[in-house]
Write a protein that holds these residues in place. Structure first.
Motif, PDB file in Angstrom:
ATOM      1  N   GLU A  23       0.924  -1.161   0.363  1.00  0.00           N
ATOM      2  CA  GLU A  23      -0.024   0.524   0.052  1.00  0.00           C
ATOM      3  C   GLU A  23       0.638   1.156   0.357  1.00  0.00           C
ATOM      4  N   ASP A  24       0.436   2.652  -0.062  1.00  0.00           N
ATOM      5  CA  ASP A  24       0.805   3.828  -0.502  1.00  0.00           C
ATOM      6  C   ASP A  24       1.894   3.428   0.866  1.00  0.00           C
ATOM      7  N   ILE A  25       2.390   4.246   1.351  1.00  0.00           N
ATOM      8  CA  ILE A  25       3.149   4.604   3.366  1.00  0.00           C
ATOM      9  C   ILE A  25       2.710   5.909   2.854  1.00  0.00           C
ATOM     10  N   HIS A  26       1.521   6.549   2.783  1.00  0.00           N
ATOM     11  CA  HIS A  26       0.847   7.627   3.043  1.00  0.00           C
ATOM     12  C   HIS A  26      -0.709   6.678   4.318  1.00  0.00           C
ATOM     13  N   GLN A  27      -0.731   5.649   3.164  1.00  0.00           N
ATOM     14  CA  GLN A  27      -2.090   4.643   4.236  1.00  0.00           C
ATOM     15  C   GLN A  27      -1.013   3.945   5.525  1.00  0.00           C
ATOM     16  N   THR A  28      -0.966   3.367   5.088  1.00  0.00           N
ATOM     17  CA  THR A  28       0.341   2.736   6.729  1.00  0.00           C
ATOM     18  C   THR A  28      -0.050   3.706   7.843  1.00  0.00           C
ATOM     19  N   LEU A  29       0.613   5.390   7.578  1.00  0.00           N
ATOM     20  CA  LEU A  29       1.075   5.831   8.621  1.00  0.00           C
ATOM     21  C   LEU A  29      -0.313   6.659   8.564  1.00  0.00           C
ATOM     22  N   ALA A  30      -1.699   6.596   8.318  1.00  0.00           N
ATOM     23  CA  ALA A  30      -2.836   7.206   8.680  1.00  0.00           C
ATOM     24  C   ALA A  30      -3.500   6.108   9.509  1.00  0.00           C
ATOM     25  N   GLU A  31      -2.681   5.164  10.425  1.00  0.00           N
ATOM     26  CA  GLU A  31      -3.532   4.051  11.220  1.00  0.00           C
ATOM     27  C   GLU A  31      -3.045   4.795  12.817  1.00  0.00           C
ATOM     28  N   GLN A  32      -4.447   4.847  13.135  1.00  0.00           N
ATOM     29  CA  GLN A  32      -4.110   4.847  14.472  1.00  0.00           C
ATOM     30  C   GLN A  32      -3.469   4.772  15.458  1.00  0.00           C
ATOM     31  N   ASN A  33      -3.193   5.050  16.057  1.00  0.00           N
ATOM     32  CA  ASN A  33      -2.062   4.521  17.726  1.00  0.00           C
ATOM     33  C   ASN A  33      -0.821   3.634  16.544  1.00  0.00           C
ATOM     34  N   ALA A  34      -0.205   3.976  15.568  1.00  0.00           N
ATOM     35  CA  ALA A  34       0.469   2.592  15.329  1.00  0.00           C
ATOM     36  C   ALA A  34       1.367   3.107  15.534  1.00  0.00           C
ATOM     37  N   SER A  35       2.986   2.543  16.021  1.00  0.00           N
ATOM     38  CA  SER A  35       4.411   3.062  16.649  1.00  0.00           C
ATOM     39  C   SER A  35       5.059   1.937  16.578  1.00  0.00           C
ATOM     40  N   TYR A  36       6.415   2.096  15.902  1.00  0.00           N
ATOM     41  CA  TYR A  36       7.421   0.790  15.664  1.00  0.00           C
ATOM     42  C   TYR A  36       8.672   0.823  15.926  1.00  0.00           C
ATOM     43  N   ASP A  37       9.299  -0.544  16.305  1.00  0.00           N
ATOM     44  CA  ASP A  37      10.368  -0.382  16.300  1.00  0.00           C
ATOM     45  C   ASP A  37      11.713  -0.120  15.698  1.00  0.00           C
ATOM     46  N   ILE A  38      11.663   0.110  14.366  1.00  0.00           N
ATOM     47  CA  ILE A  38      12.246  -0.128  12.988  1.00  0.00           C
ATOM     48  C   ILE A  38      11.211   0.412  12.026  1.00  0.00           C
ATOM     49  N   VAL A  39      11.777   1.117  11.452  1.00  0.00           N
ATOM     50  CA  VAL A  39      11.685   1.530   9.861  1.00  0.00           C
ATOM     51  C   VAL A  39      12.996   1.713   9.016  1.00  0.00           C
ATOM     52  N   VAL A  40      12.626   0.147   7.865  1.00  0.00           N
ATOM     53  CA  VAL A  40      13.392   0.251   7.145  1.00  0.00           C
ATOM     54  C   VAL A  40      13.185   0.790   5.439  1.00  0.00           C
ATOM     55  N   VAL A  41      13.359   1.713   5.197  1.00  0.00           N
ATOM     56  CA  VAL A  41      13.087   2.117   3.419  1.00  0.00           C
ATOM     57  C   VAL A  41      14.658   1.735   2.801  1.00  0.00           C
ATOM     58  N   ASN A  42      14.154   1.194   2.136  1.00  0.00           N
ATOM     59  CA  ASN A  42      15.346   0.964   0.454  1.00  0.00           C
ATOM     60  C   ASN A  42      15.072   1.426  -0.604  1.00  0.00           C
ATOM     61  N   ALA A  43      16.451   2.599  -1.302  1.00  0.00           N
ATOM     62  CA  ALA A  43      16.075   2.958  -2.943  1.00  0.00           C
ATOM     63  C   ALA A  43      14.510   3.140  -2.978  1.00  0.00           C
ATOM     64  N   PHE A  44      14.119   4.327  -1.448  1.00  0.00           N
ATOM     65  CA  PHE A  44      12.410   4.445  -1.292  1.00  0.00           C
ATOM     66  C   PHE A  44      12.619   6.342  -1.699  1.00  0.00           C
ATOM     67  N   LEU A  45      13.828   6.758  -0.812  1.00  0.00           N
ATOM     68  CA  LEU A  45      13.053   8.625  -0.548  1.00  0.00           C
ATOM     69  C   LEU A  45      13.049   8.671  -1.944  1.00  0.00           C
ATOM     70  N   HIS A  46      14.047   8.657  -2.814  1.00  0.00           N
ATOM     71  CA  HIS A  46      14.539   9.868  -3.779  1.00  0.00           C
ATOM     72  C   HIS A  46      13.282   9.520  -4.866  1.00  0.00           C
ATOM     73  N   HIS A  47      12.172   9.010  -4.562  1.00  0.00           N
ATOM     74  CA  HIS A  47      10.851   8.481  -5.714  1.00  0.00           C
ATOM     75  C   HIS A  47      10.207   9.878  -4.976  1.00  0.00           C
ATOM     76  N   VAL A  48      10.278  10.679  -3.324  1.00  0.00           N
ATOM     77  CA  VAL A  48       9.364  10.909  -2.922  1.00  0.00           C
ATOM     78  C   VAL A  48       9.222  12.141  -3.441  1.00  0.00           C
ATOM     79  N   PRO A  49       8.916  12.729  -3.708  1.00  0.00           N
ATOM     80  CA  PRO A  49       9.160  14.877  -3.898  1.00  0.00           C
ATOM     81  C   PRO A  49       8.746  14.923  -2.411  1.00  0.00           C
ATOM     82  N   GLU A  50       8.406  14.418  -1.662  1.00  0.00           N
ATOM     83  CA  GLU A  50       8.237  15.232  -0.596  1.00  0.00           C
ATOM     84  C   GLU A  50       8.786  14.049   0.860  1.00  0.00           C
TER      85      GLU A  50
END
Ligand SMILES: C[S@@+](CC[C@H](N)C(=O)[O-])C[C@H]1O[C@@H](n2cnc3c(N)ncnc32)[C@H](O)[C@@H]1O
Length: 168
Positions: free
Chosen positions: A7-34
């Motif tokens: 899913e789109d990462i913004h959909q993941t982030l829209a989840e209420q009260n979620a928290s994570y021990d680790i967030v890993v992204v690979n070859a990803f940030l350069h695809h995201v304008p903001e």
């Protein structure tokens, strides 16, 4: 125990009260304008002591040394003729060199910050420090060309990783 979702990462982030021990992204940030805004949102859902780990994004082009810039360009030119659509690729490269980007061009928008000025590793480090993370930027050399890949050993860098930990 992994839950796999596509899913789109913004959909993941829209989840209420979620928290994570680790967030890993690979070859990803350069695809995201903001990407700085996105990192801010990701930082908010990482638990104290948790980590943000990102790699395989292009260094901001104007921070690369002359040697790195030259080798990155040479590696690109040695790879480009074998990737098809040579004329189209060269035309796009020329257009972008004039600072012209097209909203409707898939090529200009998929690898958003590859076709622009790279990803600003310094801004990411400052942002994460402001958000309470200990942050290390790890530059290295990465290219499609197998021949040039070994240049990392002589200090040529064009790509970076981010290793950050939220202070507890
Ligand atoms: C170069 S690929 C890297 C894929 C994978 N991480 C890997 O290392 O093989 C970039 C990926 O980012 C994904 N992507 C881009 N924008 C996204 C977004 N807003 N939410 C989720 N994924 C996104 C694309 O779908 C694509 O799969």
């Amino acid at each position: 125990m992994l839950e796999v979702r596509c899913e789109d990462i913004h959909q993941t982030l829209a989840e209420q009260n979620a928290s994570y021990d680790i967030v890993v992204v690979n070859a990803f940030l350069h695809h995201v304008p903001e990407y700085l805004g996105l990192i801010r949102e990701l930082a908010a859902v990482i638990k104290p002591g948790g980590q943000f780990f990102s790699f395989q994004d292009p260094l901001r082009y104007d921070t690369r040394g002359v040697l790195s810039h030259t080798f990155a360009r040479a590696a690109y030119l040695s790879w480009r003729p074998f990737d098809g659509d040579v004329i189209g690729g060269l035309k796009r490269r020329f257009r972008r060199s004039q600072g012209i980007y097209l909203e409707e061009s898939m090529h200009d928008n998929t690898e958003y910050h590859v076709t622009r000025k790279g990803v600003d590793q310094q801004a990411i480090r400052e942002l994460l420090a402001d958000l309470g993370f200990d942050c290390e930027i790890a530059p290295y050399f990465s290219t499609q060309s197998l021949v040039f890949q070994g240049l990392d050993a002589i200090g040529v860098k064009n790509t970076f990783g981010v290793i950050a930990q939220k202070r507890a």
